[in-house]
Scaffold this active site. Structure first.
Site, PDB file in Angstrom:
ATOM      1  N   ALA A  45       6.145  -0.889   5.756  1.00 20.65           N
ATOM      2  CA  ALA A  45       5.997  -0.399   7.123  1.00 20.65           C
ATOM      3  C   ALA A  45       4.526  -0.307   7.535  1.00 20.65           C
ATOM      4  O   ALA A  45       3.671   0.114   6.758  1.00 20.65           O
ATOM      5  CB  ALA A  45       6.656   0.970   7.250  1.00 20.65           C
ATOM      6  N   VAL A  56       4.582   2.508   2.525  1.00 21.00           N
ATOM      7  CA  VAL A  56       3.441   2.388   3.438  1.00 21.00           C
ATOM      8  C   VAL A  56       2.638   1.137   3.108  1.00 21.00           C
ATOM      9  O   VAL A  56       2.081   1.013   2.017  1.00 21.00           O
ATOM     10  CB  VAL A  56       2.523   3.631   3.329  1.00 21.00           C
ATOM     11  CG1 VAL A  56       1.435   3.585   4.391  1.00 21.00           C
ATOM     12  CG2 VAL A  56       3.335   4.914   3.442  1.00 21.00           C
ATOM     13  N   CYS A  57       2.553   0.224   4.058  1.00 18.73           N
ATOM     14  CA  CYS A  57       1.904  -1.073   3.809  1.00 18.73           C
ATOM     15  C   CYS A  57       0.475  -0.938   3.285  1.00 18.73           C
ATOM     16  O   CYS A  57       0.096  -1.581   2.318  1.00 18.73           O
ATOM     17  CB  CYS A  57       1.904  -1.897   5.095  1.00 18.73           C
ATOM     18  SG  CYS A  57       0.957  -3.441   4.972  1.00 18.73           S
ATOM     19  N   PHE A  58      -0.329  -0.089   3.936  1.00 21.13           N
ATOM     20  CA  PHE A  58      -1.749  -0.057   3.611  1.00 21.13           C
ATOM     21  C   PHE A  58      -2.070   0.707   2.323  1.00 21.13           C
ATOM     22  O   PHE A  58      -3.224   0.888   1.985  1.00 21.13           O
ATOM     23  CB  PHE A  58      -2.561   0.494   4.795  1.00 21.13           C
ATOM     24  CG  PHE A  58      -2.866  -0.573   5.812  1.00 21.13           C
ATOM     25  CD1 PHE A  58      -4.099  -1.211   5.822  1.00 21.13           C
ATOM     26  CD2 PHE A  58      -1.920  -0.951   6.738  1.00 21.13           C
ATOM     27  CE1 PHE A  58      -4.382  -2.202   6.745  1.00 21.13           C
ATOM     28  CE2 PHE A  58      -2.184  -1.949   7.667  1.00 21.13           C
ATOM     29  CZ  PHE A  58      -3.424  -2.574   7.668  1.00 21.13           C
ATOM     30  N   LYS A 106      -8.027  -1.760   1.157  1.00 18.24           N
ATOM     31  CA  LYS A 106      -7.288  -2.684   2.015  1.00 18.24           C
ATOM     32  C   LYS A 106      -7.747  -2.545   3.463  1.00 18.24           C
ATOM     33  O   LYS A 106      -7.803  -1.443   4.005  1.00 18.24           O
ATOM     34  CB  LYS A 106      -5.783  -2.412   1.913  1.00 18.24           C
ATOM     35  CG  LYS A 106      -4.917  -3.395   2.685  1.00 18.24           C
ATOM     36  CD  LYS A 106      -3.474  -3.263   2.258  1.00 18.24           C
ATOM     37  CE  LYS A 106      -2.571  -4.203   3.024  1.00 18.24           C
ATOM     38  NZ  LYS A 106      -1.202  -4.207   2.507  1.00 18.24           N
TER      39      LYS A 106
END
Length: 272
Positions: free
Chosen positions: A81, A143-145, A159
């Site tokens: 996400a 969580v993507c990051f 990132k």
């Protein structure tokens, strides 16, 4: 000799429009109606985009998103996400058979991310392409990051941009988030945690895992500044020229139909 791609700056659009437009561009390219495409866009309202295979039950705080006026959409691409708010989002659409492309998804990321890397360099930021030393997707995070995938952008080991990819109809669609700022409090309110202690620990750890353009430069940037840098960076990194393209009525009609039938449909969004 450089190749010419279409360039679309969609400006500020709704989350469902953004996802539908990327899919329609993929379809049109698969039918040879348009050449490869680079598209830029931003989001209004802000949105949490879910990876195509991502689970929502017990992971995403849907009520918190509603209370904050943040939409939730499901991407056609994989990954975790992403909160799309103060950022530039890009998409690239290109045939799998293109001479620059590879059967390897990782190699394709490397090629396309070279343009994003050059965009950071145009801003005077020394970024690198990530080579993870741990298996992707094994951290348990939603969580993507919080974790870098192969050849995503990192600055000093943190990132800086998140990208996701899909291959459909013989076409590669890669799109990604280039954050200028991240509201960490808002981001973590959108996920389910066992308790506040665990949540706060995750938030603290996040500051060591992710970084934004404004943090690195130590100043506020504008969306136009970011667009200009990444336009020039992608042209250099991919060795392409760009010609502006305005979606015609037929394309916009298809986008509208797909918005309503798929991306605005909660059965699709919350299927997992």
């Amino acid at each position: 000799m450089s190749e010419t791609w279409y360039f679309i700056d969609s400006g500020v659009q709704s989350p469902v429009f953004n996802m539908a437009m990327d899919e329609v561009l993929l379809d049109w390219h698969s039918r040879d109606l348009i050449p490869p495409v680079l598209r830029f866009y931003t989001w209004e309202p802000a949105a949490l985009s879910l990876g195509h295979f991502q689970k929502t039950t017990g992971r995403i705080n849907v009520q918190a998103a509603k209370e904050k006026g943040i939409d939730i959409v499901r991407r056609p691409t994989g990954g975790l996400a992403v909160l799309h708010d103060q950022e530039l989002t890009y998409s690239m659409i290109i045939s799998e058979k293109h001479e620059k492309m590879s059967p390897s998804i990782i190699e394709t990321y490397r090629v396309l991310s070279q343009g994003i890397l050059e965009g950071y360099r145009k801003l005077g930021i020394s970024a690198e392409l990530a080579v993870p030393n741990t298996p992707i997707g094994k951290s348990g995070t939603a969580v993507c990051f919080e974790e870098s995938s192969w050849y995503e952008l990192e600055i000093d080991g943190k990132k800086a941009a998140g990208s996701a990819q899909t291959r459909q109809k013989g076409v590669v669609l890669q799109h990604g988030s280039i954050p200028m700022e991240i509201d960490i409090d808002t981001l973590y309110d959108l996920f389910v945690f066992p308790n506040e202690k665990v949540k706060n620990k995750a938030k603290t750890a996040f500051t060591k895992k992710a970084v934004t353009i404004n943090q690195i430069l130590g100043r506020k940037t504008t969306i136009d500044e970011i667009k200009n840098a990444f336009t020039e960076g992608i042209k250099k990194g991919l060795n392409i020229d760009l010609t502006t393209y305005e979606p015609n009525n037929q394309m916009l009609k298809e986008v509208e139909e797909l918005m309503q039938s798929k991306y605005a449909n909660e059965d699709y969004t919350f299927q997992r």
